[in-house]
Design a protein around this motif. Sequence first.
Motif, PDB file in Angstrom:
ATOM      1  N   THR A   1      18.289 -24.135   9.325  1.00 48.07           N
ATOM      2  CA  THR A   1      18.560 -23.487  10.605  1.00 48.07           C
ATOM      3  C   THR A   1      17.729 -22.215  10.677  1.00 48.07           C
ATOM      4  O   THR A   1      17.837 -21.349   9.810  1.00 48.07           O
ATOM      5  CB  THR A   1      20.055 -23.161  10.746  1.00 48.07           C
ATOM      6  N   VAL A   2      16.897 -22.115  11.724  1.00 42.78           N
ATOM      7  CA  VAL A   2      15.973 -20.994  11.881  1.00 42.78           C
ATOM      8  C   VAL A   2      16.285 -20.298  13.206  1.00 42.78           C
ATOM      9  O   VAL A   2      16.418 -20.961  14.244  1.00 42.78           O
ATOM     10  CB  VAL A   2      14.506 -21.470  11.861  1.00 42.78           C
ATOM     11  N   GLN A   3      16.382 -18.969  13.181  1.00 40.20           N
ATOM     12  CA  GLN A   3      16.720 -18.199  14.379  1.00 40.20           C
ATOM     13  C   GLN A   3      15.904 -16.921  14.413  1.00 40.20           C
ATOM     14  O   GLN A   3      15.814 -16.203  13.407  1.00 40.20           O
ATOM     15  CB  GLN A   3      18.216 -17.872  14.407  1.00 40.20           C
ATOM     16  N   GLY A   4      15.295 -16.629  15.573  1.00 41.35           N
ATOM     17  CA  GLY A   4      14.514 -15.409  15.719  1.00 41.35           C
ATOM     18  C   GLY A   4      15.398 -14.181  15.765  1.00 41.35           C
ATOM     19  O   GLY A   4      16.607 -14.260  16.002  1.00 41.35           O
ATOM     20  N   ARG A   5      14.783 -13.013  15.554  1.00 43.38           N
ATOM     21  CA  ARG A   5      15.529 -11.756  15.593  1.00 43.38           C
ATOM     22  C   ARG A   5      15.494 -11.102  16.978  1.00 43.38           C
ATOM     23  O   ARG A   5      16.328 -10.263  17.282  1.00 43.38           O
ATOM     24  CB  ARG A   5      14.961 -10.772  14.572  1.00 43.38           C
ATOM     25  N   SER A   6      14.530 -11.473  17.788  1.00 42.47           N
ATOM     26  CA  SER A   6      14.360 -10.855  19.096  1.00 42.47           C
ATOM     27  C   SER A   6      14.648 -11.869  20.193  1.00 42.47           C
ATOM     28  O   SER A   6      14.289 -13.052  20.067  1.00 42.47           O
ATOM     29  CB  SER A   6      12.933 -10.313  19.247  1.00 42.47           C
ATOM     30  N   PRO A   7      15.291 -11.435  21.320  1.00 38.07           N
ATOM     31  CA  PRO A   7      15.525 -12.371  22.426  1.00 38.07           C
ATOM     32  C   PRO A   7      14.278 -12.667  23.245  1.00 38.07           C
ATOM     33  O   PRO A   7      14.248 -13.647  23.993  1.00 38.07           O
ATOM     34  CB  PRO A   7      16.578 -11.643  23.270  1.00 38.07           C
TER      35      PRO A   7
ATOM     36  N   PRO B   1       0.827  -1.204   0.000  1.00 46.17           N
ATOM     37  CA  PRO B   1       0.000   0.000   0.000  1.00 46.17           C
ATOM     38  C   PRO B   1       0.859   1.252   0.000  1.00 46.17           C
ATOM     39  O   PRO B   1       2.008   1.243   0.449  1.00 46.17           O
ATOM     40  CB  PRO B   1      -0.802  -0.133   1.311  1.00 46.17           C
ATOM     41  N   ALA B   2       0.264   2.368  -0.522  1.00 45.89           N
ATOM     42  CA  ALA B   2       1.013   3.615  -0.591  1.00 45.89           C
ATOM     43  C   ALA B   2       1.398   4.069   0.807  1.00 45.89           C
ATOM     44  O   ALA B   2       0.593   4.039   1.743  1.00 45.89           O
ATOM     45  CB  ALA B   2       0.159   4.677  -1.278  1.00 45.89           C
ATOM     46  N   GLY B   3       2.668   4.482   0.956  1.00 43.78           N
ATOM     47  CA  GLY B   3       3.157   4.985   2.229  1.00 43.78           C
ATOM     48  C   GLY B   3       3.618   3.903   3.187  1.00 43.78           C
ATOM     49  O   GLY B   3       4.016   4.206   4.308  1.00 43.78           O
ATOM     50  N   ARG B   4       3.563   2.609   2.779  1.00 41.70           N
ATOM     51  CA  ARG B   4       3.992   1.529   3.661  1.00 41.70           C
ATOM     52  C   ARG B   4       4.990   0.650   2.943  1.00 41.70           C
ATOM     53  O   ARG B   4       4.964   0.520   1.724  1.00 41.70           O
ATOM     54  CB  ARG B   4       2.798   0.689   4.103  1.00 41.70           C
ATOM     55  N   THR B   5       5.894   0.043   3.680  1.00 47.13           N
ATOM     56  CA  THR B   5       6.874  -0.890   3.129  1.00 47.13           C
ATOM     57  C   THR B   5       6.646  -2.263   3.743  1.00 47.13           C
ATOM     58  O   THR B   5       6.122  -2.390   4.847  1.00 47.13           O
ATOM     59  CB  THR B   5       8.313  -0.427   3.435  1.00 47.13           C
ATOM     60  N   ALA B   6       7.039  -3.307   3.018  1.00 43.03           N
ATOM     61  CA  ALA B   6       6.844  -4.667   3.505  1.00 43.03           C
ATOM     62  C   ALA B   6       7.707  -4.892   4.743  1.00 43.03           C
ATOM     63  O   ALA B   6       8.898  -4.582   4.760  1.00 43.03           O
ATOM     64  CB  ALA B   6       7.214  -5.663   2.414  1.00 43.03           C
ATOM     65  N   ALA B   7       7.099  -5.449   5.786  1.00 42.28           N
ATOM     66  CA  ALA B   7       7.819  -5.715   7.031  1.00 42.28           C
ATOM     67  C   ALA B   7       8.748  -6.908   6.838  1.00 42.28           C
ATOM     68  O   ALA B   7       8.387  -7.894   6.175  1.00 42.28           O
ATOM     69  CB  ALA B   7       6.824  -5.987   8.154  1.00 42.28           C
ATOM     70  N   PRO B   8       9.955  -6.874   7.399  1.00 45.32           N
ATOM     71  CA  PRO B   8      10.875  -8.007   7.258  1.00 45.32           C
ATOM     72  C   PRO B   8      10.392  -9.204   8.062  1.00 45.32           C
ATOM     73  O   PRO B   8       9.569  -9.079   8.982  1.00 45.32           O
ATOM     74  CB  PRO B   8      12.193  -7.450   7.804  1.00 45.32           C
ATOM     75  N   LEU B   9      10.905 -10.377   7.728  1.00 40.11           N
ATOM     76  CA  LEU B   9      10.575 -11.569   8.496  1.00 40.11           C
ATOM     77  C   LEU B   9      11.072 -11.413   9.927  1.00 40.11           C
ATOM     78  O   LEU B   9      12.145 -10.843  10.157  1.00 40.11           O
ATOM     79  CB  LEU B   9      11.225 -12.803   7.864  1.00 40.11           C
ATOM     80  N   PRO B  10      10.338 -11.946  10.903  1.00 42.00           N
ATOM     81  CA  PRO B  10      10.797 -11.851  12.292  1.00 42.00           C
ATOM     82  C   PRO B  10      11.858 -12.883  12.639  1.00 42.00           C
ATOM     83  O   PRO B  10      12.197 -13.051  13.810  1.00 42.00           O
ATOM     84  CB  PRO B  10       9.512 -12.089  13.091  1.00 42.00           C
ATOM     85  N   PHE B  11      12.393 -13.572  11.648  1.00 38.24           N
ATOM     86  CA  PHE B  11      13.436 -14.577  11.881  1.00 38.24           C
ATOM     87  C   PHE B  11      14.312 -14.672  10.639  1.00 38.24           C
ATOM     88  O   PHE B  11      13.974 -14.165   9.561  1.00 38.24           O
ATOM     89  CB  PHE B  11      12.817 -15.947  12.206  1.00 38.24           C
ATOM     90  N   THR B  12      15.457 -15.296  10.802  1.00 39.65           N
ATOM     91  CA  THR B  12      16.349 -15.576   9.683  1.00 39.65           C
ATOM     92  C   THR B  12      16.435 -17.086   9.500  1.00 39.65           C
ATOM     93  O   THR B  12      16.181 -17.851  10.443  1.00 39.65           O
ATOM     94  CB  THR B  12      17.757 -15.009   9.933  1.00 39.65           C
ATOM     95  N   TRP B  13      16.800 -17.510   8.298  1.00 42.69           N
ATOM     96  CA  TRP B  13      16.956 -18.937   8.054  1.00 42.69           C
ATOM     97  C   TRP B  13      18.073 -19.165   7.038  1.00 42.69           C
ATOM     98  O   TRP B  13      18.380 -18.314   6.210  1.00 42.69           O
ATOM     99  CB  TRP B  13      15.648 -19.571   7.560  1.00 42.69           C
ATOM    100  N   SER B  14      18.705 -20.308   7.164  1.00 47.73           N
ATOM    101  CA  SER B  14      19.744 -20.731   6.209  1.00 47.73           C
ATOM    102  C   SER B  14      19.551 -22.216   5.950  1.00 47.73           C
ATOM    103  O   SER B  14      18.900 -22.926   6.728  1.00 47.73           O
ATOM    104  CB  SER B  14      21.147 -20.454   6.773  1.00 47.73           C
TER     105      SER B  14
ATOM    106  N   ARG C   1       1.146 -11.727  13.195  1.00 44.61           N
ATOM    107  CA  ARG C   1       1.427 -11.968  11.770  1.00 44.61           C
ATOM    108  C   ARG C   1       1.556 -13.462  11.504  1.00 44.61           C
ATOM    109  O   ARG C   1       1.943 -14.236  12.374  1.00 44.61           O
ATOM    110  CB  ARG C   1       2.719 -11.270  11.349  1.00 44.61           C
ATOM    111  N   THR C   2       1.220 -13.872  10.293  1.00 43.32           N
ATOM    112  CA  THR C   2       1.394 -15.255   9.859  1.00 43.32           C
ATOM    113  C   THR C   2       2.000 -15.238   8.463  1.00 43.32           C
ATOM    114  O   THR C   2       1.901 -14.246   7.727  1.00 43.32           O
ATOM    115  CB  THR C   2       0.056 -16.019   9.825  1.00 43.32           C
ATOM    116  N   GLY C   3       2.620 -16.333   8.107  1.00 43.50           N
ATOM    117  CA  GLY C   3       3.217 -16.403   6.775  1.00 43.50           C
ATOM    118  C   GLY C   3       3.761 -17.782   6.483  1.00 43.50           C
ATOM    119  O   GLY C   3       3.745 -18.692   7.324  1.00 43.50           O
TER     120      GLY C   3
END
Length: 411
Positions: A254-260, A189-202, A368-370
């Motif tokens: 390997t999945v790791q969250g971004r927040s402690p 949507p105008a004025g908004r950017t896609a939120a990053p994933l709340p975790f990283t994976w490799s 959020r879900t995905g």
Amino acid sequence: MPKDAAVEEFVGLVRALKARDGRSYEALGRRLSVSASTLHRYCSGATVPEEFAVVDRLAHLCGADEEERRALEAAWTEADRARRRAASPVPAPVPSPTPVPAAPAPHPEPSAPEPGPGPAPEPTAPHPAAPDPATPEAPRARPRRRAPAPLLVAAAVALVVLALAAALLGRPTRTASAPAPAPAPASTPAGRTAAPLPFTWSVGSQLWQGGCGHTYLVDRAPRAVAPPPVAADSGAWAGTHGAVHGGEALVRVTVQGRSPSDAVVLHALHVRVVDRAAPLPWNAYRMDNGCGGAVTPRHFAVDLDRPRPLARPVDGLDASGSEVRTIPAVSFPYKITSSDPEELLVSARTAGCDCRWYLELEWSAGGRTGTVRITDGGKPFRTSGTKGRPTYVYDSAEGRWITDSDSGQTG
């Protein structure tokens, strides 16, 4: 592998972590989902891990702080570069082209000697030759009429002017200095950017059972196949030979969250087969010669030959002690944070197809879900059956690939 300063520095940090923790190779290996022999190779410098995720998990288990983990990652990066340089095949020297002798210059044909210089004759106007009355005159071609050059130029200019006028009248006038506005992305949507994933994976897709057992299918004769590499260099070896996993592919996510503190919940792991074909008619090359690991980590088993494959949790086994111990499987859901990552090991098997497939991981966090699609570097994973294919093992004493029947083994 040959060690250099970067590898020695990395090994020193890993050994220090191991000594600080005090646990045995078997005990730490169980927590890292690797065999004791593989962890020992990491600590001795015989092998550099392909991914930093397993090293980061070791640092977390051994109580390393953030500064130590950053130093460890920098040391691993340099050691991994050294490993890749050592594993890169040396290009064969290109023979210099043989110079082609230049063709000799053609000699002019002998001609009569030119007369010496003399007085130049005075120019005279040419006289038309008198027609021979005995020879009939050939019919003359009627000369074509050509339009005068100025008329052609004027016609071309008129056509260009008419084309420009039609183009200008058919579209709205726009100033050259004002570029057309770019359309906004349809998904945001105008004025908004896609939120990053709340975790990283490799993902690691070149894993071997116990760190030493695996089979590849290669479309080459045995004399054109290099000796088997160590497990850490399997990706480069497979890429050079265009190899495909034979019978089984092991994939570690390997999945790791971004927040402690804000946990991410992993709900399910799905398998999607995008293509099925007959098994590849290639030779099978086994990377082991009777090796085996003491620890079989818990994993998700996938039967690619089923119409709708499922990722089924399976118990692991620990045979490193006096008694065999079961490592109970854990079903979904999982919770992960930045300090509590998770490793998902998938064993995908097939006997009757050349299958291309990928994984989908369902997650939720903070309302959020995905779903994340997990692939092999943007391409589907690939596994092909080996039934009926010639199978070879490497004879280190003779320095060549031999068949199972020659080695006294079957499989």
